[in-house]
Motif scaffolding. Structure first.
Motif, PDB file in Angstrom:
ATOM      1  N   THR A  12       8.566 -15.505 -10.396  1.00 60.14           N
ATOM      2  CA  THR A  12       7.635 -14.587  -9.697  1.00 60.14           C
ATOM      3  C   THR A  12       6.140 -14.917 -10.788  1.00 60.14           C
ATOM      4  O   THR A  12       5.141 -14.926 -10.080  1.00 60.14           O
ATOM      5  CB  THR A  12       7.862 -13.113 -10.315  1.00 60.14           C
ATOM      6  N   ARG A  79       4.910 -10.656  -3.705  1.00 57.76           N
ATOM      7  CA  ARG A  79       6.152 -10.079  -3.326  1.00 57.76           C
ATOM      8  C   ARG A  79       6.571 -10.594  -1.973  1.00 57.76           C
ATOM      9  O   ARG A  79       7.669 -11.019  -1.762  1.00 57.76           O
ATOM     10  CB  ARG A  79       5.951  -8.633  -3.316  1.00 57.76           C
ATOM     11  N   GLU A  82       8.068 -13.976  -2.427  1.00 55.93           N
ATOM     12  CA  GLU A  82       9.266 -14.029  -3.028  1.00 55.93           C
ATOM     13  C   GLU A  82      10.220 -13.649  -2.270  1.00 55.93           C
ATOM     14  O   GLU A  82      11.289 -14.342  -2.064  1.00 55.93           O
ATOM     15  CB  GLU A  82       9.066 -12.940  -4.262  1.00 55.93           C
ATOM     16  N   GLU A  83       9.945 -12.776  -1.328  1.00 54.13           N
ATOM     17  CA  GLU A  83      10.804 -12.258  -0.387  1.00 54.13           C
ATOM     18  C   GLU A  83      11.346 -13.667   0.670  1.00 54.13           C
ATOM     19  O   GLU A  83      12.385 -13.900   1.116  1.00 54.13           O
ATOM     20  CB  GLU A  83      10.540 -11.231   0.484  1.00 54.13           C
ATOM     21  N   ARG A  84      10.191 -14.114   1.102  1.00 55.70           N
ATOM     22  CA  ARG A  84      10.454 -15.356   1.815  1.00 55.70           C
ATOM     23  C   ARG A  84      11.231 -16.510   1.257  1.00 55.70           C
ATOM     24  O   ARG A  84      11.874 -17.365   1.951  1.00 55.70           O
ATOM     25  CB  ARG A  84       9.104 -15.921   2.418  1.00 55.70           C
ATOM     26  N   ALA A  88      13.822 -12.135  -3.939  1.00 56.59           N
ATOM     27  CA  ALA A  88      13.557 -10.847  -4.164  1.00 56.59           C
ATOM     28  C   ALA A  88      14.183 -10.246  -5.134  1.00 56.59           C
ATOM     29  O   ALA A  88      15.565 -10.134  -5.100  1.00 56.59           O
ATOM     30  CB  ALA A  88      13.089  -9.990  -2.869  1.00 56.59           C
TER      31      ALA A  88
END
Length: 91
Positions: A12, A79, A82-84, A88
């Motif tokens: 992150t 964020r 991160e999710e992609r 996450a």
């Protein structure tokens, strides 16, 4: 984007630093265009209102007031990245 390509796992912190470097090099118009294309209007509006309210409550300068929404949106975009990337953290 050396940090993103140096390892298959991206933290992150690396994502945030890379986004900050990218944003730092953008003109205001380019930043606005990037936000318009990647952030829902309600999120962008929330960030703007929150920056105004937070600044008033804490007596911040105009410069700080204008930077708060950008910081919120930077976090939002980090964020999303991160999710992609499938990294996450559980809520």
């Amino acid at each position: 984007m050396d940090a993103l390509h140096s390892d298959s796992t991206v933290s992150t912190q690396q994502i945030c630093w890379e986004l900050a470097e990218i944003f730092n090099g953008l003109s205001e118009d380019s930043f606005d265009e990037l936000i318009a294309k990647n952030v829902p209007a309600d999120i962008a509006e929330f960030a703007s209102r929150y920056g105004d309210d937070f600044s008033k409550v804490h007596g911040l300068t105009e410069v700080a007031r204008t930077q708060i929404p950008s910081l919120i949106l930077l976090g939002y975009l980090a964020r999303i990245v991160e999710e992609r990337l499938g990294q996450a953290a559980p809520a």
